[in-house]
Design a protein around this motif. Structure first.
Motif, PDB file in Angstrom:
ATOM      1  N   TRP A 367     -24.577  16.362 -26.217  1.00 11.83           N
ATOM      2  CA  TRP A 367     -25.815  17.094 -25.989  1.00 11.83           C
ATOM      3  C   TRP A 367     -26.455  16.612 -24.691  1.00 11.83           C
ATOM      4  N   GLU A 368     -27.381  17.398 -24.191  1.00  5.84           N
ATOM      5  CA  GLU A 368     -28.042  17.070 -22.924  1.00  5.84           C
ATOM      6  C   GLU A 368     -29.552  17.085 -23.103  1.00  5.84           C
ATOM      7  N   VAL A 369     -30.203  16.170 -22.391  1.00  3.56           N
ATOM      8  CA  VAL A 369     -31.654  16.020 -22.475  1.00  3.56           C
ATOM      9  C   VAL A 369     -32.235  16.134 -21.067  1.00  3.56           C
ATOM     10  N   GLU A 370     -33.195  17.037 -20.899  1.00  2.09           N
ATOM     11  CA  GLU A 370     -33.834  17.197 -19.596  1.00  2.09           C
ATOM     12  C   GLU A 370     -34.954  16.177 -19.449  1.00  2.09           C
ATOM     13  N   VAL A 371     -34.884  15.363 -18.392  1.00  2.00           N
ATOM     14  CA  VAL A 371     -35.876  14.315 -18.135  1.00  2.00           C
ATOM     15  C   VAL A 371     -36.489  14.502 -16.750  1.00  2.00           C
ATOM     16  N   LYS A 372     -36.412  15.716 -16.237  1.00  2.00           N
ATOM     17  CA  LYS A 372     -36.881  16.021 -14.879  1.00  2.00           C
ATOM     18  C   LYS A 372     -38.363  15.701 -14.726  1.00  2.00           C
ATOM     19  N   ASN A 373     -38.718  15.057 -13.610  1.00  2.00           N
ATOM     20  CA  ASN A 373     -40.099  14.721 -13.230  1.00  2.00           C
ATOM     21  C   ASN A 373     -40.750  13.691 -14.150  1.00  2.00           C
ATOM     22  N   LYS A 374     -39.972  13.014 -14.997  1.00  2.00           N
ATOM     23  CA  LYS A 374     -40.538  11.946 -15.831  1.00  2.00           C
ATOM     24  C   LYS A 374     -40.301  10.601 -15.150  1.00  2.00           C
ATOM     25  N   THR A 375     -41.246   9.685 -15.343  1.00  2.00           N
ATOM     26  CA  THR A 375     -41.152   8.351 -14.747  1.00  2.00           C
ATOM     27  C   THR A 375     -40.665   7.308 -15.742  1.00  2.00           C
ATOM     28  N   GLU A 376     -40.745   7.637 -17.059  1.00  2.00           N
ATOM     29  CA  GLU A 376     -40.248   6.735 -18.097  1.00  2.00           C
ATOM     30  C   GLU A 376     -39.718   7.563 -19.274  1.00  2.00           C
ATOM     31  N   TRP A 377     -38.629   7.101 -19.874  1.00  2.00           N
ATOM     32  CA  TRP A 377     -38.047   7.753 -21.039  1.00  2.00           C
ATOM     33  C   TRP A 377     -36.955   6.870 -21.634  1.00  2.00           C
ATOM     34  N   ASP A 378     -36.606   7.151 -22.893  1.00  2.00           N
ATOM     35  CA  ASP A 378     -35.476   6.508 -23.574  1.00  2.00           C
ATOM     36  C   ASP A 378     -34.606   7.605 -24.173  1.00  2.00           C
ATOM     37  N   VAL A 379     -33.289   7.465 -24.062  1.00  2.00           N
ATOM     38  CA  VAL A 379     -32.347   8.435 -24.628  1.00  2.00           C
ATOM     39  C   VAL A 379     -31.153   7.676 -25.184  1.00  2.00           C
ATOM     40  N   GLY A 380     -30.647   8.099 -26.337  1.00  2.00           N
ATOM     41  CA  GLY A 380     -29.456   7.469 -26.909  1.00  2.00           C
ATOM     42  C   GLY A 380     -29.233   7.892 -28.340  1.00  2.00           C
ATOM     43  N   VAL A 381     -28.742   6.940 -29.174  1.00  2.00           N
ATOM     44  CA  VAL A 381     -28.489   7.211 -30.590  1.00  2.00           C
ATOM     45  C   VAL A 381     -28.895   5.985 -31.403  1.00  2.00           C
ATOM     46  N   THR A 382     -29.035   6.195 -32.718  1.00  2.00           N
ATOM     47  CA  THR A 382     -29.306   5.088 -33.641  1.00  2.00           C
ATOM     48  C   THR A 382     -28.658   5.397 -34.978  1.00  2.00           C
ATOM     49  N   ARG A 383     -28.437   4.361 -35.775  1.00  2.00           N
ATOM     50  CA  ARG A 383     -27.829   4.583 -37.087  1.00  2.00           C
ATOM     51  C   ARG A 383     -28.905   4.943 -38.110  1.00  2.00           C
ATOM     52  N   GLN A 384     -28.477   5.501 -39.220  1.00  2.00           N
ATOM     53  CA  GLN A 384     -29.395   6.023 -40.233  1.00  2.00           C
ATOM     54  C   GLN A 384     -30.282   4.927 -40.822  1.00  2.00           C
ATOM     55  N   SER A 385     -29.741   3.736 -41.021  1.00  2.00           N
ATOM     56  CA  SER A 385     -30.488   2.666 -41.690  1.00  2.00           C
ATOM     57  C   SER A 385     -31.282   1.785 -40.730  1.00  2.00           C
ATOM     58  N   SER A 386     -31.325   2.118 -39.454  1.00  2.00           N
ATOM     59  CA  SER A 386     -32.019   1.259 -38.490  1.00  2.00           C
ATOM     60  C   SER A 386     -33.524   1.220 -38.774  1.00  2.00           C
ATOM     61  N   ASN A 387     -34.145   0.099 -38.413  1.00  2.00           N
ATOM     62  CA  ASN A 387     -35.569  -0.090 -38.642  1.00  2.00           C
ATOM     63  C   ASN A 387     -36.408   0.846 -37.766  1.00  2.00           C
ATOM     64  N   ARG A 388     -37.471   1.401 -38.338  1.00  2.00           N
ATOM     65  CA  ARG A 388     -38.349   2.293 -37.578  1.00  2.00           C
ATOM     66  C   ARG A 388     -39.813   1.856 -37.691  1.00  2.00           C
ATOM     67  N   LYS A 389     -40.029   0.710 -38.284  1.00  2.00           N
ATOM     68  CA  LYS A 389     -41.393   0.233 -38.503  1.00  2.00           C
ATOM     69  C   LYS A 389     -41.639  -1.044 -37.704  1.00  2.00           C
ATOM     70  N   GLY A 390     -42.822  -1.108 -37.081  1.00  2.00           N
ATOM     71  CA  GLY A 390     -43.211  -2.314 -36.379  1.00  2.00           C
ATOM     72  C   GLY A 390     -42.493  -2.504 -35.059  1.00  2.00           C
ATOM     73  N   CYS A 391     -42.715  -3.696 -34.479  1.00  2.00           N
ATOM     74  CA  CYS A 391     -42.145  -4.038 -33.165  1.00  2.00           C
ATOM     75  C   CYS A 391     -40.895  -4.881 -33.365  1.00  2.00           C
ATOM     76  N   PHE A 392     -39.824  -4.538 -32.700  1.00  2.00           N
ATOM     77  CA  PHE A 392     -38.567  -5.277 -32.794  1.00  2.00           C
ATOM     78  C   PHE A 392     -37.758  -4.982 -31.529  1.00  2.00           C
ATOM     79  N   GLU A 393     -36.698  -5.756 -31.332  1.00  2.00           N
ATOM     80  CA  GLU A 393     -35.833  -5.526 -30.180  1.00  2.00           C
ATOM     81  C   GLU A 393     -34.988  -4.284 -30.428  1.00  2.00           C
TER      82      GLU A 393
END
Length: 488
Positions: A367-393
Motif C-alpha cells: 500500500w502507499e501513503v501520501e505524506v506530501k508537504n508534511k514535516t513529521e510523520w510515522d509509517v509502518g506496521v505493528t502486530r495485533q498484540s502490541s501495546n497501545r497504551k502509555g509511553c513506551f519505545e
C-alpha cells in the motif's frame, strides 16, 4: 603389524578390511574407508550408515579423499626408504630402551623426584644431587600423572562436545540457508513468470488490437483505391474517344461527335470529383503502442508485482482522540481538540496514531501513503498484540516496524535500534510492502520506486498497517496523511 615396530602405515588402515586404504573415501561423519569396502558394506542396506560410528544418512554418499591418497603414496615412498636404514633403526630402538635404567648408576628407575620431575634410581635418591628432595614410587607417580591427565582431559571432552554442538548447528544453518536460497530462487522464478505472462498477454492484446485497426484501415484504403481505378478508367476511355474523333477526316462526322464528347466531358468534370487519398492511422497511434511509456501500464506492472489491498481503510476504533479521520476512512490529520471517545483497549491514548482496519496473517501486500508537504510523520506496521497504551519505545523490539520523518529532513527507521536514513530525495508517497511468510517489511519512495529500508523479523500473529500524522506545529504539519488507492 608386529608390536614395537615403527610402521608409517600404522594409522592408514581401513577399519573394515584392516589393510592399507585403497582408493580412500571419506564419509560425512569424517571416517575413512576403502571405496570397495564401503560399497560392499552398503550393498544390501537400505539406509547408509558409518561402519565405525553408526551415523545414518538418508542418501548413500561419500567423497574421494585425495589428501589421504597422497599421504598413502608419500608413506609408501618413505617406507621403502626406511627399509635400507634398518640397522640405524635397530640402534635407535636399543637407545630407546636404555632410559629404563639409570644412565649414571645402571640401576632400574624405580623412583620419581618431584622437585626435578625426573625418574631416578635408589642410588640417586641418597646422592647429594637429590638431597632434601621428595620422592614417589614409580607406580604411584604414574597414577598421579594419570589422574592429572584425566583432569586435563575432562574439560577437553566438554570442549569436544561443544565443538560437536557447534558443528551440528553450523551444518543445520548451512542446510537452512541452502533451503532458503532455493525457496528464494523458486520465488524469483515464479514472480518473473508472472511478469512474463503479463508481458506476453499485453503483447498479444496490442498485436490483436493493431491487426484489427490495420485491417479496418486497409479495407477503407483498398476500397478507395478501387474507386480511384474506376475514375481512372472512365477518364482514360474519354480521352481515347477524343483522340479517335480528332483523327476523323469527315468534317461532318467530326462536328457531330464533337458535341457528344464535349457534353460528356463537361458533365464528367463537373460531377465526378476525384477521391482523396486515405492514410492509415499507425503514425497517429504510435503512442498507444509505446507500451513501456504508459503510466497506467506501469501501475499494472506494479500491482502485479505486489498484492494491493483494495480498499485499505483506517480503523476508527484504534485512533487517538485527537485524530480526525475522513468520512471514507482514507485520510487522517491531527486536531488539538480531544474528542469524547470510548477508551477501547485497541485505542492509542498517548501516541497520535491509528491502525489500518485490515490486518494480514499471510501473503504479500502493498500500500502507499501520501505524506506530501508534511514535516513529521510515522509509517509502518505493528502486530495485533502490541501495546497501545502509555509511553513506551516504539520500535521492532516492541512489535513496531516503522519509519519516521522528523524536523522536515531527518528520516529514521526504528529497528532493534534507531537507524538514520540518508535520503537525497524527499518522498511524497511512501510505499509499504509486507511479505508475511518471508518476514519482511520494505519501505520505498513510491514516486520513483527506490528502496529505502527493509525490516526482517518472524511474524507469528496478524499484522496491521500503522500511521501517525504527528502534531500540528502552528500549521507547519497540518496537511492530512492519505492512503493512496491504486487504480488497476
Amino acid at each position: 603389524m608386529a608390536t614395537g615396530k615403527v610402521d608409517l602405515y600404522e594409522d592408514l588402515s581401513c577399519s573394515v578390511c584392516l589393510d592399507v586404504f585403497k582408493d580412500p573415501v571419506i564419509l560425512e561423519c569424517g571416517h575413512n574407508f576403502c571405496r570397495s569396502c564401503i560399497d560392499k558394506a552398503w550393498k544390501e542396506k537400505e539406509i547408509a550408515s558409518c561402519p565405525e560410528c553408526r551415523t545414518e544418512w538418508p542418501v548413500k554418499k561419500y567423497t574421494i579423499n585425495r589428501v589421504l591418497a597422497k599421504m598413502l603414496e608419500k608413506a609408501r615412498v618413505i617406507q621403502e626408504d626406511m627399509k635400507g636404514e634398518k640397522p640405524q633403526q635397530d640402534q635407535k630402538r636399543h637407545c630407546a630402551l636404555e632410559p629404563q635404567q639409570c644412565l649414571e648408576h645402571k640401576e632400574p628407575l624405580k623412583l620419581f623426584c618431584q622437585e626435578d620431575e625426573s625418574l631416578i634410581c635408589v642410588i640417586c635418591m641418597v646422592s647429594q644431587k637429590h638431597a632434601g628432595h621428595t620422592f614417589l614410587p614409580l607406580l604411584e607417580a604414574v597414577s598421579m600423572f594419570q589422574n592429572k591427565l584425566k583432569e586435563i582431559s575432562s574439560p577437553l571432552e566438554l570442549k569436544l562436545k561443544g565443538t560437536k554442538v557447534l558443528e551440528n548447528q553450523q551444518q543445520q544453518m548451512i542446510s537452512d540457508f541452502q533451503n532458503k536460497s532455493l525457496r528464494l530462487e523458486q520465488h524469483i522464478t515464479s514472480e518473473f513468470a508472472k511478469l512474463h505472462r503479463l508481458l506476453q498477454d499485453k503483447e498479444q492484446s496490442l498485436i490483436e488490437q493493431l491487426k484489427k485497426e490495420t485491417a479496418g484501415s486497409l479495407g477503407k484504403m483498398k476500397d478507395n483505391l478501387k474507386d480511384i481505378n474506376v475514375k481512372h478508367c472512365i477518364i482514360q476511355d474519354q480521352l481515347t474517344d477524343i483522340q479517335l474523333t480528332l483523327q476523323l477526316e469527315d468534317p461532318v462526322k467530326l462536328l457531330r461527335e464533337f458535341r457528344d464528347h464535349e457534353k460528356r466531358c463537361m458533365q464528367s468534370l463537373k460531377e465526378d470529383v476525384l477521391p482523396d487519398v486515405i492514410r492509415g492511422n499507425c503514425d497517429n497511434s504510435r503512442e498507444m503502442y509505446n507500451y513501456f511509456l504508459h503510466h497506467d501500464d506501469w501501475n499494472a506492472w506494479k500491482c502485479n508485482m505486489r498484492t494491493v489491498p483494495s480498499p485499505l481503510t483506517l480503523d476508527p476504533d484504534t485512533a487517538h482522540a485527537k485524530l480526525i479521520l475522513s468520512k471514507d476512512l482514507t485520510s487522517v490529520r491531527y486536531d488539538s481538540v480531544r474528542q469524547d471517545l470510548s477508551d477501547s483497549p485497541k485505542r492509542f491514548d498517548y501516541y497520535i496514531s491509528v491502525l489500518g482496519k485490515e490486518g494480514f496473517n499471510s501473503g504479500r501486500h502493498y500500500w502507499e501513503v501520501e505524506v506530501k508537504n508534511k514535516t513529521e510523520w510515522d509509517v509502518g506496521v505493528t502486530r495485533q498484540s502490541s501495546n497501545r497504551k502509555g509511553c513506551f519505545e516504539m520500535n521492532a523490539k516492541h512489535g513496531y516496524w516503522i519509519m519516521m520523518l522528523r524536523n522536515g529532513n531527518k528520516y529514521i527507521a526504528e529497528d532493534s535500534s534507531s537507524v538514520d536514513l540518508n535520503l537525497t530525495v524527499k518522498p511524497q508517497r511512501i510505499g509499504v510492502y509486507l511479505d508475511y511468510e518471508g518476514g519482511e517489511v520494505s519501505l520505498s519512495n513510491a514516486d520513483n520506486m527506490s528502496h529505502i529500508y527493509t525490516f526482517t523479523d518472524k511474524f507469528t500473529e496478524r499484522i496491521y498497517p500503522y500511521f501517525c500524522p504527528c502534531f500540528n506545529y502552528e500549521g507547519n504539519n497540518a496537511v492530512p496523511m492519505k492512503l493512496v488507492h491504486l487504480k488497476l
